[in-house]
Design a protein around this motif. Structure first.
Motif, mmCIF file in Angstrom:
data_model
loop_
_atom_site.group_PDB
_atom_site.id
_atom_site.type_symbol
_atom_site.label_atom_id
_atom_site.label_comp_id
_atom_site.label_asym_id
_atom_site.label_seq_id
_atom_site.Cartn_x
_atom_site.Cartn_y
_atom_site.Cartn_z
ATOM 1 N N ASP A 14 -20.897 -0.093 68.549
ATOM 2 C CA ASP A 14 -21.931 -1.018 69.001
ATOM 3 C C ASP A 14 -22.104 -0.876 70.512
ATOM 4 O OD1 ASP A 14 -20.038 -2.710 70.371
ATOM 5 O OD2 ASP A 14 -19.599 -3.734 68.488
ATOM 6 N N ASP A 15 -23.029 -1.620 71.078
ATOM 7 C CA ASP A 15 -23.389 -1.437 72.483
ATOM 8 C C ASP A 15 -22.225 -1.688 73.441
ATOM 9 O OD1 ASP A 15 -25.947 -0.763 71.769
ATOM 10 O OD2 ASP A 15 -26.785 -2.762 72.136
ATOM 11 N N SER A 16 -21.290 -2.550 73.053
ATOM 12 C CA SER A 16 -20.185 -2.910 73.941
ATOM 13 C C SER A 16 -18.906 -2.133 73.660
ATOM 14 C CB SER A 16 -19.887 -4.414 73.832
ATOM 15 O OG SER A 16 -21.007 -5.185 74.207
ATOM 16 N N HIS A 17 -18.901 -1.346 72.603
ATOM 17 C CA HIS A 17 -17.680 -0.661 72.188
ATOM 18 C C HIS A 17 -17.999 0.777 71.794
ATOM 19 C CE1 HIS A 17 -17.078 -5.003 71.450
ATOM 20 N NE2 HIS A 17 -15.920 -4.766 72.023
ATOM 21 N N ILE A 18 -18.141 1.621 72.804
ATOM 22 C CA ILE A 18 -18.454 3.043 72.661
ATOM 23 C C ILE A 18 -19.608 3.269 71.685
ATOM 24 C CG2 ILE A 18 -17.557 5.363 72.310
ATOM 25 C CD1 ILE A 18 -14.790 4.426 72.882
ATOM 26 N N TYR A 62 -18.010 9.578 72.930
ATOM 27 C CA TYR A 62 -17.860 10.602 71.887
ATOM 28 C C TYR A 62 -19.035 11.570 71.839
ATOM 29 C CZ TYR A 62 -14.355 7.262 70.228
ATOM 30 O OH TYR A 62 -13.286 6.403 70.147
ATOM 31 N N ASP A 63 -20.117 11.261 72.546
ATOM 32 C CA ASP A 63 -21.342 12.061 72.405
ATOM 33 C C ASP A 63 -21.152 13.530 72.771
ATOM 34 O OD1 ASP A 63 -22.597 9.806 71.558
ATOM 35 O OD2 ASP A 63 -24.107 9.735 73.149
ATOM 36 N N ASN A 64 -20.351 13.790 73.812
ATOM 37 C CA ASN A 64 -20.179 15.173 74.271
ATOM 38 C C ASN A 64 -18.839 15.770 73.872
ATOM 39 O OD1 ASN A 64 -22.727 15.239 75.630
ATOM 40 N ND2 ASN A 64 -21.822 14.004 77.268
ATOM 41 N N LEU A 65 -18.094 15.057 73.017
ATOM 42 C CA LEU A 65 -16.791 15.554 72.581
ATOM 43 C C LEU A 65 -16.983 16.602 71.496
ATOM 44 C CD1 LEU A 65 -13.734 15.193 72.913
ATOM 45 C CD2 LEU A 65 -13.829 13.383 71.188
ATOM 46 N N ARG A 66 -16.245 17.705 71.613
ATOM 47 C CA ARG A 66 -16.355 18.785 70.642
ATOM 48 C C ARG A 66 -14.972 19.226 70.176
ATOM 49 N NH1 ARG A 66 -20.586 17.037 70.893
ATOM 50 N NH2 ARG A 66 -22.630 18.011 71.257
ATOM 51 N N ALA A 67 -14.885 19.607 68.903
ATOM 52 C CA ALA A 67 -13.647 20.184 68.392
ATOM 53 C C ALA A 67 -13.379 21.497 69.117
ATOM 54 C CB ALA A 67 -13.771 20.403 66.891
ATOM 55 N N MET A 115 -13.370 6.634 61.519
ATOM 56 C CA MET A 115 -13.919 5.591 62.368
ATOM 57 C C MET A 115 -13.216 4.253 62.153
ATOM 58 S SD MET A 115 -16.395 7.076 64.077
ATOM 59 C CE MET A 115 -17.054 5.573 64.796
ATOM 60 N N GLY A 116 -13.176 3.466 63.235
ATOM 61 C CA GLY A 116 -12.721 2.089 63.192
ATOM 62 C C GLY A 116 -13.661 1.206 63.989
ATOM 63 N N HIS A 117 -13.490 -0.096 63.898
ATOM 64 C CA HIS A 117 -14.203 -1.149 64.620
ATOM 65 C C HIS A 117 -15.159 -1.927 63.733
ATOM 66 C CE1 HIS A 117 -15.747 -3.548 67.880
ATOM 67 N NE2 HIS A 117 -16.969 -3.110 67.685
ATOM 68 N N ILE A 118 -15.940 -1.254 62.907
ATOM 69 C CA ILE A 118 -16.820 -1.944 61.972
ATOM 70 C C ILE A 118 -15.994 -2.308 60.738
ATOM 71 C CG2 ILE A 118 -18.949 -1.838 60.636
ATOM 72 C CD1 ILE A 118 -19.323 -1.709 63.691
ATOM 73 N N HIS A 119 -15.957 -3.593 60.381
ATOM 74 C CA HIS A 119 -15.047 -4.051 59.335
ATOM 75 C C HIS A 119 -15.545 -3.779 57.924
ATOM 76 C CE1 HIS A 119 -12.469 -7.050 61.874
ATOM 77 N NE2 HIS A 119 -12.572 -5.856 62.428
ATOM 78 N N LYS A 120 -16.806 -3.462 57.773
ATOM 79 C CA LYS A 120 -17.339 -3.145 56.453
ATOM 80 C C LYS A 120 -17.205 -1.649 56.182
ATOM 81 C CE LYS A 120 -21.499 -3.502 53.576
ATOM 82 N NZ LYS A 120 -22.912 -3.946 53.523
ATOM 83 N N LEU A 141 -2.171 7.408 65.755
ATOM 84 C CA LEU A 141 -2.899 6.162 65.976
ATOM 85 C C LEU A 141 -3.515 6.120 67.368
ATOM 86 C CD1 LEU A 141 -0.597 3.168 66.856
ATOM 87 C CD2 LEU A 141 0.358 5.433 66.453
ATOM 88 N N ILE A 142 -4.584 5.318 67.485
ATOM 89 C CA ILE A 142 -5.196 5.011 68.763
ATOM 90 C C ILE A 142 -5.252 3.488 68.910
ATOM 91 C CG2 ILE A 142 -6.554 7.132 68.880
ATOM 92 C CD1 ILE A 142 -9.002 5.524 67.945
ATOM 93 N N ALA A 143 -5.419 3.019 70.143
ATOM 94 C CA ALA A 143 -5.595 1.586 70.401
ATOM 95 C C ALA A 143 -7.086 1.277 70.458
ATOM 96 C CB ALA A 143 -4.924 1.196 71.711
ATOM 97 N N GLY A 144 -7.470 0.154 69.842
ATOM 98 C CA GLY A 144 -8.861 -0.267 69.844
ATOM 99 C C GLY A 144 -9.126 -1.336 70.881
ATOM 100 N N ASN A 145 -10.229 -2.043 70.739
ATOM 101 C CA ASN A 145 -10.588 -3.053 71.739
ATOM 102 C C ASN A 145 -9.687 -4.288 71.647
ATOM 103 O OD1 ASN A 145 -12.314 -3.209 69.238
ATOM 104 N ND2 ASN A 145 -12.852 -5.198 70.110
#
Length: 350
Positions: free
Chosen positions: A159-163, A139-144, A180-185, A81-85
């Protein structure tokens, strides 16, 4: 390797669920979360991936103990798990000091880290929020890194305020699956590869539609995912067109019929549209009592006889106002302004 991906559980939330369900809605969120844990155990799922906002706010120690007990009962599944906003890691966060069971692997670092599971040929990467907002595209420059045959990224934002998320950069990052998380749909940015599980249960009246989790499998031939609905109820927005003959009573009967048709266990927002008799005023409070309804929004307008009003008032301010909108199309912004102005000039609704 088989996994279940959940996000935005929001344990501890107190959603507005109308008169029938508000009291027990917080417990329903816990109950649905527990049901996913039972699925993991029954199906011997390898990984339970939680992509942020497990809690709606800073978790209490007793809540962490309840969650960890559920995790500890898993005989096969490992939890990452990770912590979100919402449940970001503050200086005084109990996340920092809590001792999890041995099958739980939090990725609570402020910068990317990973945990590898050689027995299932998998590594899981992620980072956690240490503040409510992160405007940098982390996340833009993160690589496996290629440490395991199968590699997964746990990510929260978009979104603009959350990565902020760059889909092309994520697609090129080398991960087999990005949870992915944060977007509820629930939605996929890329089929089977970059997926928002959506909120496990709707927690806000604007979280319309079905909610659930992702069940997935990674093999040498690729990733397969399936979205599983599991929420106990939905928020539904219903538009109810009215006619000039309608009254509060007739609309109440129609709302009862519609909510039974769409499911009496769901939670509704009713939007009244169209034109009503100019002598009628709908009692929205009484309409809210027609079922499990959080809100009734009246967007109707009086069915004024515009030509008659104009002829009767051509020499006063009302007539001049109506004349200014001559020829405007029904449904246009000008048409809406015409009716709002007439209402104001006539002293409001009668």
């Amino acid at each position: 390797m088989r996994f279940i991906h959940i996000a935005d559980v929001h344990l501890g939330a107190q959603p507005d669920a109308g008169p029938l369900y508000s009291k027990g809605r917080a417990q329903e969120i816990w109950d649905t979360f527990e049901s996913v844990i039972r699925v993991c155990e029954a199906e011997r799922t390898d990984l339970l991936l939680i992509a942020g906002d497990l809690f709606h706010r800073q978790p209490l120690v007793r809540e962490l103990k309840e969650v960890d007990y559920l995790f500890s009962e898993l005989s096969h599944t490992k939890v990452v798990l990770i912590a979100g906003n919402h449940d970001h890691i503050r200086k005084d966060s109990h996340y920092k000091t809590f001792q999890w069971s041995e099958n739980v692997y939090p990725l609570f670092g402020e910068t990317p880290e990973y945990i590898d599971f050689p027995e299932i040929d998998t590594a899981v990467y992620g980072l956690s929020y240490h503040k409510k907002e992160i405007r940098e595209p982390l996340y833009d420059n993160l690589r496996a890194a290629g440490v395991m045959p199968f590699e997964i990224l746990l990510a929260h934002g978009g979104d603009d305020s959350h990565i902020p998320i760059d889909k092309r950069a994520l697609s090129a990052s080398g991960f087999d699956y990005i949870a992915m998380g944060h977007i509820h749909k629930p939605q996929a940015l890329e089929k089977n590869h970059i997926v928002y599980a959506g909120a496990l249960e709707p927690v806000d009246k604007n979280d319309v539609g079905a909610h659930g989790y992702i069940k997935g499998e990674i093999t040498e031939s690729g990733v397969r995912t399936e979205w599983i609905p599991c929420a106990k109820r939905e928020y539904i927005h219903l538009e109810l067109p009215v006619e000039t003959g309608d009254t509060t009573g007739s609309l109440r009967d129609e709302i009862v019929r519609l909510t039974e048709e769409y499911g009496s266990g769901n939670i509704y927002k009713i939007i009244l549209t169209g034109s009503r008799n100019e002598d009628v005023l709908f009692d929205t409070k009484r309409l809210e009592d027609a079922g499990n309804i959080t809100e009734v929004v009246d967007e109707t307008f009086p069915a004024y006889d515009i030509p008659r009003l104009y002829e009767e008032n051509r020499n006063n301010i009302l007539g001049r106002y109506i004349g200014h909108f001559a020829g405007c199309e029904e449904g246009s912004v000008e048409h809406e302004a015409l009716y709002e102005g007439i209402e104001a000039l006539l002293g409001g609704r009668t």
